[in-house]
Motif scaffolding. Structure first.
Motif, PDB file in Angstrom:
ATOM      1  N   GLU A 115       0.921  -1.112  -0.003  1.00 62.95           N
ATOM      2  CA  GLU A 115       0.137  -0.263  -0.049  1.00 62.95           C
ATOM      3  C   GLU A 115       0.665   1.437  -0.040  1.00 62.95           C
ATOM      4  O   GLU A 115       0.348   2.341  -0.586  1.00 62.95           O
ATOM      5  N   SER A 116       2.145   1.060   0.368  1.00 61.46           N
ATOM      6  CA  SER A 116       2.895   2.250   0.725  1.00 61.46           C
ATOM      7  C   SER A 116       4.274   2.445  -0.148  1.00 61.46           C
ATOM      8  O   SER A 116       5.004   3.207   0.015  1.00 61.46           O
ATOM      9  N   GLU A 117       4.624   1.128  -0.974  1.00 57.81           N
ATOM     10  CA  GLU A 117       5.768   1.385  -1.726  1.00 57.81           C
ATOM     11  C   GLU A 117       5.512   0.840  -2.902  1.00 57.81           C
ATOM     12  O   GLU A 117       4.852  -0.139  -3.431  1.00 57.81           O
ATOM     13  N   TYR A 118       6.483   1.237  -3.998  1.00 58.75           N
ATOM     14  CA  TYR A 118       6.730   1.177  -5.243  1.00 58.75           C
ATOM     15  C   TYR A 118       8.020   0.777  -5.735  1.00 58.75           C
ATOM     16  O   TYR A 118       8.839   1.375  -5.161  1.00 58.75           O
ATOM     17  N   ALA A 119       8.129  -0.171  -6.474  1.00 55.00           N
ATOM     18  CA  ALA A 119       9.609  -0.514  -6.980  1.00 55.00           C
ATOM     19  C   ALA A 119       9.754  -0.105  -8.594  1.00 55.00           C
ATOM     20  O   ALA A 119       8.523  -0.147  -9.321  1.00 55.00           O
ATOM     21  N   PHE A 120      10.924   0.466  -9.112  1.00 52.86           N
ATOM     22  CA  PHE A 120      11.051   0.603 -10.662  1.00 52.86           C
ATOM     23  C   PHE A 120      12.302   0.008 -11.012  1.00 52.86           C
ATOM     24  O   PHE A 120      13.190  -0.170 -10.340  1.00 52.86           O
ATOM     25  N   ARG A 121      12.138  -0.403 -12.154  1.00 49.85           N
ATOM     26  CA  ARG A 121      13.463  -1.022 -12.876  1.00 49.85           C
ATOM     27  C   ARG A 121      13.589  -0.649 -14.264  1.00 49.85           C
ATOM     28  O   ARG A 121      12.330  -0.493 -15.048  1.00 49.85           O
ATOM     29  N   ASN A 122      14.756  -0.840 -14.858  1.00 46.82           N
ATOM     30  CA  ASN A 122      14.708  -0.456 -16.107  1.00 46.82           C
ATOM     31  C   ASN A 122      14.311  -1.763 -16.929  1.00 46.82           C
ATOM     32  O   ASN A 122      14.905  -2.800 -16.924  1.00 46.82           O
ATOM     33  N   SER A 123      13.665  -1.754 -18.052  1.00 47.72           N
ATOM     34  CA  SER A 123      13.033  -3.003 -18.709  1.00 47.72           C
ATOM     35  C   SER A 123      14.340  -3.551 -19.562  1.00 47.72           C
ATOM     36  O   SER A 123      14.030  -4.773 -19.798  1.00 47.72           O
ATOM     37  N   ARG A 124      15.221  -2.801 -19.995  1.00 43.74           N
ATOM     38  CA  ARG A 124      16.456  -3.528 -20.570  1.00 43.74           C
ATOM     39  C   ARG A 124      17.258  -4.298 -19.654  1.00 43.74           C
ATOM     40  O   ARG A 124      17.757  -5.150 -20.257  1.00 43.74           O
ATOM     41  N   PHE A 125      17.081  -4.137 -18.584  1.00 51.74           N
ATOM     42  CA  PHE A 125      18.128  -4.797 -17.556  1.00 51.74           C
ATOM     43  C   PHE A 125      16.928  -5.323 -16.372  1.00 51.74           C
ATOM     44  O   PHE A 125      17.060  -5.063 -15.152  1.00 51.74           O
ATOM     45  N   PRO A 126      16.171  -6.491 -16.747  1.00 51.20           N
ATOM     46  CA  PRO A 126      15.231  -6.830 -15.486  1.00 51.20           C
ATOM     47  C   PRO A 126      15.633  -7.283 -14.531  1.00 51.20           C
ATOM     48  O   PRO A 126      15.029  -7.412 -13.318  1.00 51.20           O
ATOM     49  N   ASP A 127      16.979  -7.714 -14.242  1.00 49.77           N
ATOM     50  CA  ASP A 127      17.512  -8.379 -13.379  1.00 49.77           C
ATOM     51  C   ASP A 127      18.123  -7.513 -12.495  1.00 49.77           C
ATOM     52  O   ASP A 127      18.941  -7.802 -11.516  1.00 49.77           O
TER      53      ASP A 127
ATOM     54  N   ALA B 143      16.674  -2.447  -8.481  1.00 46.91           N
ATOM     55  CA  ALA B 143      15.355  -1.745  -8.261  1.00 46.91           C
ATOM     56  C   ALA B 143      15.354  -0.570  -7.592  1.00 46.91           C
ATOM     57  O   ALA B 143      15.959  -0.749  -6.468  1.00 46.91           O
ATOM     58  N   LEU B 144      14.935   0.486  -7.926  1.00 50.07           N
ATOM     59  CA  LEU B 144      14.824   1.631  -7.001  1.00 50.07           C
ATOM     60  C   LEU B 144      13.222   1.459  -6.230  1.00 50.07           C
ATOM     61  O   LEU B 144      12.243   1.230  -6.866  1.00 50.07           O
ATOM     62  N   ILE B 145      13.336   1.792  -4.832  1.00 48.21           N
ATOM     63  CA  ILE B 145      12.145   1.503  -4.074  1.00 48.21           C
ATOM     64  C   ILE B 145      11.840   2.932  -3.578  1.00 48.21           C
ATOM     65  O   ILE B 145      12.459   3.707  -2.957  1.00 48.21           O
ATOM     66  N   TYR B 146      10.615   3.444  -3.878  1.00 44.65           N
ATOM     67  CA  TYR B 146       9.869   4.731  -3.556  1.00 44.65           C
ATOM     68  C   TYR B 146       8.714   4.495  -2.642  1.00 44.65           C
ATOM     69  O   TYR B 146       7.780   3.507  -2.821  1.00 44.65           O
ATOM     70  N   THR B 147       8.353   5.475  -1.804  1.00 42.76           N
ATOM     71  CA  THR B 147       7.370   5.402  -0.810  1.00 42.76           C
ATOM     72  C   THR B 147       6.184   5.752  -2.006  1.00 42.76           C
ATOM     73  O   THR B 147       6.252   6.578  -2.875  1.00 42.76           O
ATOM     74  N   LYS B 148       4.964   5.795  -1.388  1.00 41.72           N
ATOM     75  CA  LYS B 148       3.770   6.083  -2.232  1.00 41.72           C
ATOM     76  C   LYS B 148       3.674   7.639  -2.203  1.00 41.72           C
ATOM     77  O   LYS B 148       3.556   8.464  -3.344  1.00 41.72           O
ATOM     78  N   ASP B 149       4.128   8.434  -1.293  1.00 41.60           N
ATOM     79  CA  ASP B 149       4.185   9.935  -1.237  1.00 41.60           C
ATOM     80  C   ASP B 149       5.289  10.484  -2.065  1.00 41.60           C
ATOM     81  O   ASP B 149       4.976  11.319  -2.891  1.00 41.60           O
ATOM     82  N   GLU B 150       6.416   9.793  -2.208  1.00 39.16           N
ATOM     83  CA  GLU B 150       7.404  10.129  -3.112  1.00 39.16           C
ATOM     84  C   GLU B 150       6.988   9.913  -4.507  1.00 39.16           C
ATOM     85  O   GLU B 150       7.146  10.756  -5.471  1.00 39.16           O
ATOM     86  N   PHE B 151       6.329   8.856  -4.874  1.00 30.85           N
ATOM     87  CA  PHE B 151       5.847   8.493  -6.152  1.00 30.85           C
ATOM     88  C   PHE B 151       4.789   9.500  -6.593  1.00 30.85           C
ATOM     89  O   PHE B 151       4.745  10.046  -7.626  1.00 30.85           O
ATOM     90  N   GLU B 152       3.734   9.722  -5.900  1.00 30.88           N
ATOM     91  CA  GLU B 152       2.829  10.604  -6.193  1.00 30.88           C
ATOM     92  C   GLU B 152       3.348  12.259  -6.197  1.00 30.88           C
ATOM     93  O   GLU B 152       2.878  12.838  -7.259  1.00 30.88           O
ATOM     94  N   ALA B 153       4.302  12.447  -5.569  1.00 29.13           N
ATOM     95  CA  ALA B 153       5.058  13.820  -5.787  1.00 29.13           C
ATOM     96  C   ALA B 153       5.807  13.948  -7.221  1.00 29.13           C
ATOM     97  O   ALA B 153       5.500  15.144  -7.783  1.00 29.13           O
ATOM     98  N   PHE B 154       6.398  12.913  -7.462  1.00 30.98           N
ATOM     99  CA  PHE B 154       7.062  12.739  -8.847  1.00 30.98           C
ATOM    100  C   PHE B 154       5.888  12.858 -10.010  1.00 30.98           C
ATOM    101  O   PHE B 154       5.992  13.745 -10.901  1.00 30.98           O
ATOM    102  N   LEU B 155       4.896  11.974 -10.006  1.00 29.75           N
ATOM    103  CA  LEU B 155       3.771  12.186 -10.785  1.00 29.75           C
ATOM    104  C   LEU B 155       3.212  13.416 -10.694  1.00 29.75           C
ATOM    105  O   LEU B 155       2.901  14.304 -11.967  1.00 29.75           O
ATOM    106  N   ASP B 156       2.991  14.179  -9.608  1.00 29.02           N
ATOM    107  CA  ASP B 156       2.422  15.500  -9.751  1.00 29.02           C
ATOM    108  C   ASP B 156       3.384  16.541 -10.547  1.00 29.02           C
ATOM    109  O   ASP B 156       2.858  17.363 -11.293  1.00 29.02           O
ATOM    110  N   GLY B 157       4.588  16.210 -10.173  1.00 31.25           N
ATOM    111  CA  GLY B 157       5.599  17.177 -10.925  1.00 31.25           C
ATOM    112  C   GLY B 157       5.751  17.072 -12.476  1.00 31.25           C
ATOM    113  O   GLY B 157       5.656  17.973 -13.180  1.00 31.25           O
ATOM    114  N   VAL B 158       5.678  15.675 -12.772  1.00 38.25           N
ATOM    115  CA  VAL B 158       5.430  15.389 -14.220  1.00 38.25           C
ATOM    116  C   VAL B 158       4.127  16.031 -14.947  1.00 38.25           C
ATOM    117  O   VAL B 158       4.318  16.808 -15.822  1.00 38.25           O
TER     118      VAL B 158
END
Length: 78
Positions: free
Chosen positions: A38-50, A53-68
């Motif tokens: 509920e409170s964490e997201y992971a991000f990875r580069n699809s060219r290098f799936p293994d 991964a960068l882990i962000y909180t829900k608040d960090e992710f939402e702040a980024f999406l808001d900025g975008v």
């Protein structure tokens, strides 16, 4: 702090359901996102799936999406 640390090998997050944008090109040049909890997201580069991964909180992710959405990253220098 959640279960996963930043930089964990993405293939170690075995229960992740990675999702990539439909706009991804044929070479898989994209960022994939997985909701870990509920409170964490992971991000990875699809060219290098293994790779890491960068882990962000829900608040960090939402702040980024808001900025975008507001165009805050449109004029980044190269």
């Amino acid at each position: 702090m959640g279960k996963w640390e930043n930089g964990v090998a993405a293939d170690r997050i075995t229960d992740a359901r990675w999702q990539k944008a439909r706009a991804s090109d044929a070479k898989n040049d994209c960022i994939e996102v997985a909701r870990l909890s509920e409170s964490e997201y992971a991000f990875r580069n699809s060219r290098f799936p293994d790779g890491p991964a960068l882990i962000y909180t829900k608040d960090e992710f939402e702040a980024f999406l808001d900025g975008v959405g507001k165009g805050e990253f449109n004029n980044m220098p190269v």
